[in-house]
Design an enzyme around this catalytic site. Structure first.
Site, PDB file in Angstrom:
ATOM      1  N   ASP A   1       1.344  -1.542  -0.087  1.00  0.00           N
ATOM      2  CA  ASP A   1      -0.013   0.057  -0.091  1.00  0.00           C
ATOM      3  C   ASP A   1       0.737   1.394   0.400  1.00  0.00           C
ATOM      4  O   ASP A   1       1.817   1.542   0.409  1.00  0.00           O
ATOM      5  CB  ASP A   1      -1.081   0.306   1.097  1.00  0.00           C
ATOM      6  CG  ASP A   1      -2.432   0.863   0.876  1.00  0.00           C
ATOM      7  OD1 ASP A   1      -2.408   1.211   0.336  1.00  0.00           O
ATOM      8  OD2 ASP A   1      -2.825   0.626   1.983  1.00  0.00           O
TER       9      ASP A   1
ATOM     10  N   HIS B   1       2.751   2.911  -9.117  1.00  0.00           N
ATOM     11  CA  HIS B   1       2.469   1.556  -8.705  1.00  0.00           C
ATOM     12  C   HIS B   1       3.887   1.162  -9.895  1.00  0.00           C
ATOM     13  O   HIS B   1       4.615  -0.206  -9.285  1.00  0.00           O
ATOM     14  CB  HIS B   1       1.159   1.329  -9.992  1.00  0.00           C
ATOM     15  CG  HIS B   1      -0.146   1.487  -8.322  1.00  0.00           C
ATOM     16  ND1 HIS B   1      -0.100   1.195  -7.534  1.00  0.00           N
ATOM     17  CD2 HIS B   1      -1.361   2.332  -9.613  1.00  0.00           C
ATOM     18  CE1 HIS B   1      -1.263   1.948  -7.722  1.00  0.00           C
ATOM     19  NE2 HIS B   1      -2.256   2.281  -7.902  1.00  0.00           N
TER      20      HIS B   1
ATOM     21  N   LEU C   1      12.676 -19.748  -4.751  1.00  0.00           N
ATOM     22  CA  LEU C   1      11.455 -18.666  -3.830  1.00  0.00           C
ATOM     23  C   LEU C   1       9.847 -18.763  -5.090  1.00  0.00           C
ATOM     24  O   LEU C   1      10.556 -19.165  -5.930  1.00  0.00           O
ATOM     25  CB  LEU C   1      12.104 -17.523  -3.444  1.00  0.00           C
ATOM     26  CG  LEU C   1      11.067 -16.104  -3.492  1.00  0.00           C
ATOM     27  CD1 LEU C   1      11.639 -15.578  -2.219  1.00  0.00           C
ATOM     28  CD2 LEU C   1       9.606 -15.702  -3.849  1.00  0.00           C
TER      29      LEU C   1
HETATM   30  C1  FPP Z   1      -2.128   0.003  -3.051  1.00  0.00           C
HETATM   31  O1  FPP Z   1      -1.666   1.543  -3.091  1.00  0.00           O
HETATM   32  C2  FPP Z   1      -1.823  -0.585  -4.355  1.00  0.00           C
HETATM   33  C3  FPP Z   1      -2.196  -1.186  -5.188  1.00  0.00           C
HETATM   34  C4  FPP Z   1      -3.970  -1.095  -5.413  1.00  0.00           C
HETATM   35  C5  FPP Z   1      -1.246  -1.697  -6.756  1.00  0.00           C
HETATM   36  C6  FPP Z   1      -0.146  -2.503  -6.062  1.00  0.00           C
HETATM   37  C7  FPP Z   1       0.789  -2.636  -7.578  1.00  0.00           C
HETATM   38  C8  FPP Z   1       2.024  -2.805  -7.629  1.00  0.00           C
HETATM   39  C9  FPP Z   1       2.825  -3.117  -6.474  1.00  0.00           C
HETATM   40  C10 FPP Z   1       2.341  -2.976  -8.417  1.00  0.00           C
HETATM   41  C11 FPP Z   1       3.529  -4.371  -8.768  1.00  0.00           C
HETATM   42  C12 FPP Z   1       2.863  -4.964 -10.383  1.00  0.00           C
HETATM   43  C13 FPP Z   1       2.779  -6.243 -11.122  1.00  0.00           C
HETATM   44  C14 FPP Z   1       1.714  -6.796 -11.783  1.00  0.00           C
HETATM   45  C15 FPP Z   1       3.581  -7.659  -9.753  1.00  0.00           C
HETATM   46  P1  FPP Z   1      -2.519   2.012  -3.327  1.00  0.00           P
HETATM   47  O2  FPP Z   1      -2.556   2.722  -4.750  1.00  0.00           O
HETATM   48  O3  FPP Z   1      -3.632   2.092  -2.509  1.00  0.00           O
HETATM   49  O4  FPP Z   1      -1.369   3.515  -2.648  1.00  0.00           O
HETATM   50  P2  FPP Z   1      -2.850   4.513  -1.330  1.00  0.00           P
HETATM   51  O5  FPP Z   1      -3.140   4.002  -0.393  1.00  0.00           O
HETATM   52  O6  FPP Z   1      -1.396   5.634  -1.288  1.00  0.00           O
HETATM   53  O7  FPP Z   1      -4.144   5.675  -2.358  1.00  0.00           O
END
Ligand code: FPP
Length: 256
Positions: free
Chosen positions: A26, A43, A137
């Site tokens: 997150d 992301h 892994l």
């Molecule tokens: C939550 O942060 C994150 C997500 C919903 C997406 C996580 C995806 C990645 C880290 C990319 C990895 C991709 C692959 C294909 C492995 P948020 O957007 O809710 O953050 P915020 O709370 O700051 O808004």
């Protein structure tokens, strides 16, 4: 307790290192906003962090890493963000699959693939097929995944397979869960400062140790991973029982 590092050499996992780490990544949106950039930028950096964390986990002897990349609820996000996340799968597979495959990483995808685009489905199928025989892994990407969906799909498949309802047990159902290929997570990490599970691995987290950090996911690094593992090592895992002379995992030798 032997894992394989990203460099391909065997790593013996000490009892104070979790066998299976599960992460809610997150904070990407906030990380991007701080830089006056669109959420998808966060992301994108978050994906680079995943690749580094795979190496860091492998070199510490972690055998299974599960990351929450797209939840069943993430469809509610703006179209631009949803398509950005879908596109990241294609970018990530074309940029990193060969390297991860060469490093011995086995990739699995957990989630409902029936409703993602054909291109995304093919990318995930390719990643799984190319790495299926790897012994390093195991990276499980939870994608279009929800813990409640997982329990329901497991029940449906178990019954469709002819298991009589009266004989359904935790063991039987576990074999139909999306993470049937992995032991239950030992350590759950959530970055970004929120303190909730958000429908991640509801069945499998029953006895996981929880670690929450304010660190935003794109900033998560090896020092943060070591902090989480140290927190895990200080816990006294009893799995609902009582242990004589119980102490932290690192001193009593208990493991998953
Ligand atoms: C939550 O942060 C994150 C997500 C919903 C997406 C996580 C995806 C990645 C880290 C990319 C990895 C991709 C692959 C294909 C492995 P948020 O957007 O809710 O953050 P915020 O709370 O700051 O808004």
């Amino acid at each position: 307790m032997t894992a394989v590092s990203a460099a391909g050499s065997p790593v013996t996992r000490s009892a104070s290192v979790p066998r299976h780490v599960a992460i809610v990544m997150d904070g990407n949106g906030r990380w991007a906003r701080k830089r006056f950039m669109p959420r998808v930028f966060g992301h994108k950096f978050g994906m680079e962090t995943v690749v580094k964390v795979i190496d860091d986990c492998a070199s510490r002897g972690v055998e299974y890493l599960t990351v929450y990349a797209f939840s069943s609820e993430n469809w509610k996000r703006p179209d631009e963000e949803v398509s950005g996340l879908m596109n990241l799968v294609l970018v990530g597979v074309s940029k990193y699959l060969q390297r991860l495959a060469k490093d011995g990483i086995r990739i699995k995808v957990a989630g409902d693939r029936s409703v993602v685009s054909e291109k995304v489905r093919q990318a995930w199928n390719e990643a799984e097929a190319l790495t299926a025989k790897n012994t390093g892994l195991t990276l499980t990407v939870a994608f279009n995944y929800g813990g409640r969906w997982d329990i329901v799909q497991a029940c449906k498949r178990a019954l469709a397979d002819g298991n009589p309802p009266e004989l359904l047990s935790e063991d039987v159902l576990s074999r139909y869960m999306a993470l049937a290929h992995a032991p239950d997570p030992d350590l759950f990490i959530r970055t970004g400062g929120e303190v909730r599970v958000s429908n991640f691995l509801l069945w499998q987290l029953a006895y996981a140790e929880f670690h929450f950090t304010d660190c935003l996911w794109p900033d998560f690094d090896v020092a943060e991973l070591d902090k989480a593992i140290a927190a895990y090592a200080s816990r006294d895992r009893r799995f609902g029982g009582v242990k004589e002379g119980a102490g932290p995992i690192s001193t009593n030798g208990a493991s998953a």
